[in-house]
Design an enzyme around this catalytic site. Structure first.
Site, PDB file in Angstrom:
ATOM      1  N   SER A  40      41.140  38.822  35.545  1.00 13.76           N
ATOM      2  CA  SER A  40      41.125  37.377  35.744  1.00 13.76           C
ATOM      3  C   SER A  40      40.945  37.080  37.235  1.00 13.76           C
ATOM      4  CB  SER A  40      42.408  36.752  35.163  1.00 13.76           C
ATOM      5  OG  SER A  40      42.316  35.353  35.115  1.00 13.76           O
ATOM      6  N   GLU A  59      33.608  38.280  31.421  1.00 13.32           N
ATOM      7  CA  GLU A  59      34.413  37.600  30.407  1.00 13.32           C
ATOM      8  C   GLU A  59      34.894  36.287  31.007  1.00 13.32           C
ATOM      9  OE1 GLU A  59      38.005  37.032  30.510  1.00 13.32           O
ATOM     10  OE2 GLU A  59      37.988  37.655  32.604  1.00 13.32           O
ATOM     11  N   HIS A  71      40.277  37.820  28.227  1.00 14.25           N
ATOM     12  CA  HIS A  71      41.531  37.095  28.054  1.00 14.25           C
ATOM     13  C   HIS A  71      42.046  37.096  26.623  1.00 14.25           C
ATOM     14  CE1 HIS A  71      40.793  35.629  32.131  1.00 14.25           C
ATOM     15  NE2 HIS A  71      42.011  35.132  32.116  1.00 14.25           N
TER      16      HIS A  71
END
Length: 298
Positions: free
Chosen positions: A113, A203, A273
């Site tokens: 992230s 992602e 995620h």
């Protein structure tokens, strides 16, 4: 393509330091449970004393978060750095950061992230790292995914990941995984690695399709995508359009913005995620088979 330095495999008894370089910690119970997972493997896990600091949405002021990273990175006894969570903030501490790779032995840096910025910055410094669950998400991973993370950092082979192949043959290149939003904000900065010959793995989470479109269009206009050998796509979790608003699906956007690049692409790989978030090495040679839909680490 220049190879990256792979830190030595971890062994039970090694010291790992826990830092919060990004967003403010909220998931205290999950943090404790994930720390116990690492300790159950025999590792010494030390949590930075100011891990619960808050400064707005950040886990403390920039200088405090920088001190955490510096203390862990420069500690000769520390063999790995575990990041608490993502959110936002890691790019702020990279503005004047120097990894000082000549004075420290390489160590594992683990997260995803917002931690993408740290992983990619370390990649530019010539050191491999791990795109994998942070300490507030590890506890939710299935057993095979948790074991995969330990296999990676302890030096065991990784099994291939299976997704949906778009066709286009087979590519081999250096794997560079990360979050699309964070990576997009690294374009035209010194943190952006050299993308020549890279297999880019992306992602994202909670981004509407039009925002995914906007980011990928920026990548197209920048010319960065033309340097790649292949693209591996993970989960785009909760990236649906708002109800009652005309929209493409996120899958349609990905096909439209990437499908004409003429390079191998595999989508729907189990990282990101959503659960599972399979651990991926940063800066190692991999093979992407877009006919069979396989990302191979051998």
């Amino acid at each position: 393509m220049q190879s990256k330095i792979l830190p030595p495999p971890l062994q039970p008894g090694d010291l790992l330091r826990v830092i919060a370089p990004s967003g403010a910690l909220r998931e205290f119970e999950a943090l404790g449970q994930s720390v116990r997972i690492w300790r159950s493997r025999g590792y010494q896990v030390e949590i930075f004393p100011k891990i619960d600091d808050k400064w707005g949405y950040l886990a403390g002021k920039d200088e405090n978060r920088t001190q955490q990273l510096a203390a862990a990175w420069q500690d000769p006894d520390c063999r790995g750095i575990l990041c608490v969570r993502g959110g936002f903030g890691s790019t702020r501490i990279l503005e004047n950061w120097n990894w000082q790779t000549n004075s420290t032995s390489p160590k594992w840096l683990i997260g995803f992230s917002d931690i993408t910025a740290l992983l990619w910055s370390l990649y530019t410094a010539g050191i491999s790292s791990v795109h994998a669950p942070v300490l507030t998400t590890l506890v939710d991973e299935p057993d095979w995914s948790t074991q995969r993370l330990f296999d990676l950092v302890e030096g065991r082979p990784l099994t291939p990941l299976k997704g949906c192949g778009w066709g286009g043959g087979i590519a081999r290149g250096m794997l560079l995984p990360g979050n699309l939003t964070v990576a997009t904000h690294l374009l035209a900065t010194p943190i952006l690695p050299n993308l020549d010959g890279v297999i880019l793995a992306l992602e994202d989470v909670t981004e509407a399709p039009y925002r995914i479109d906007r980011m990928l269009t920026q990548w197209r206009l920048s010319g960065a995508l033309q340097k790649l050998r292949g693209i591996a796509l993970g989960s785009f979790y909760r990236c649906e359009a708002p109800q009652n608003i005309p929209s493409f699906t996120v899958g349609e956007v990905l096909r439209d913005r990437l499908g004409d690049l003429g390079i191998p692409i595999v989508s729907d790989l189990p990282f990101g995620h959503d659960i599972p978030n399979a651990a991926l090495p940063v800066g190692v040679q991999v093979t992407l088979d877009a006919d069979q839909g396989i990302l191979d680490f051998s």
